[in-house]
Design an enzyme around this catalytic site. Sequence first.
Site, PDB file in Angstrom:
ATOM      1  N   THR A 136      -6.643   8.457  -5.038  1.00  0.00           N
ATOM      2  CA  THR A 136      -6.484   8.303  -3.594  1.00  0.00           C
ATOM      3  C   THR A 136      -5.632   9.407  -3.002  1.00  0.00           C
ATOM      4  O   THR A 136      -5.960   9.971  -1.947  1.00  0.00           O
ATOM      5  CB  THR A 136      -5.858   6.934  -3.276  1.00  0.00           C
ATOM      6  OG1 THR A 136      -6.722   5.911  -3.763  1.00  0.00           O
ATOM      7  CG2 THR A 136      -5.663   6.756  -1.782  1.00  0.00           C
TER       8      THR A 136
ATOM      9  N   GLU B   6       0.826  -1.207   0.000  1.00  0.00           N
ATOM     10  CA  GLU B   6       0.000   0.000   0.000  1.00  0.00           C
ATOM     11  C   GLU B   6       0.860   1.257   0.000  1.00  0.00           C
ATOM     12  O   GLU B   6       0.535   2.262  -0.635  1.00  0.00           O
ATOM     13  CB  GLU B   6      -0.937  -0.003   1.210  1.00  0.00           C
ATOM     14  CG  GLU B   6      -2.060  -1.012   1.111  1.00  0.00           C
ATOM     15  CD  GLU B   6      -3.021  -0.685  -0.016  1.00  0.00           C
ATOM     16  OE1 GLU B   6      -4.011   0.025   0.218  1.00  0.00           O
ATOM     17  OE2 GLU B   6      -2.768  -1.136  -1.164  1.00  0.00           O
TER      18      GLU B   6
END
Length: 330
Positions: free
Chosen positions: A204, A151
């Site tokens: 994001t 991530e």
Amino acid sequence: MKENVEKPLAAKSIDFTKVLQQIRVFAPATVANMICGFDVLGFAVDFPGDEVVMYKVDQPGVRIRSIKGDDGRLPLDADRNTVSACVQMLLQHLGIQDDIGVEIELIKHMPIGSGLGSSSASTVAGLFAINTLLGNPLTKAELMPFCVEGERLACGHGHADNVAPALMGGITLIRGYNPLDIVSLPVPSELYAGIVFPQVDVPTRDARQLIKEKVLLKDAVTQWGNIAGLIAGLYENDYDLISRSMHDVLIEPTRAILIPEFYEMKRIALEEGALSFGISGSGPSVVAIAKGKEVAERAAARIQAHLDACDIESLKYVSSVNMGGPKVLN
């Protein structure tokens, strides 16, 4: 990252005579934050998700054979692709990076930038695949830090609210990161998610930059109460308490401005009987959380019809909570 993983296993602990030649793994999409639990709560769904096919080859190293379903957006360079980069880290951790070669096919069944944990599903699928290929030398808990690092590579922030449920299944709470502390929470049997992905671009990184670094104490207290109430509702199987608690006063007011028709979609979902409605991850996907599949189906269908009327294309998914996480496919 390595502080959260046990001492590396010696290469000799891997029985190379038993290493599989090929494996295919599916890992699920996830709904991060669970509306009121920014960066600390998330749950897995049955679909969509991503697949990884992994092959053992003679030449040492990790390579990407192909990527399907990404419209050419993801790198084939093994050092830059999060799936292959995390596999490389795991092999280095085990001390066998020079003793084994693998090639990877990545099959994207879910849209990139959807707010459904696209990068985390791929990373989890890849790490679960290599671990299974090698005979499971690491537990899921020991795989988790590698997933978190994926991530970090994907979006610049090493959070676990997507990768934890994708790997563990169910609903997970990230209690802390130093050390990484993941808690699995009870899942009421009738809990369903009606997910709609409006096909608009909300990266994001951009969504995270909108978040305020400081919040009012009164808002923080409200949010703490909601998170605690939600967890209590899950343990008590109390859908009314779950519904009362799933409200976000910190993140939603800011991120909602990036999602067209957000408040009208919310009105529709609640009118159809959803327990709550909010943003999945950083968006633009939205989720109607409901008691029962019928309510989730109805809410998602009406939301999609509303978006159609607004000339906004969308995808729709309805699912219970996925309890298993990644799985090997025949």
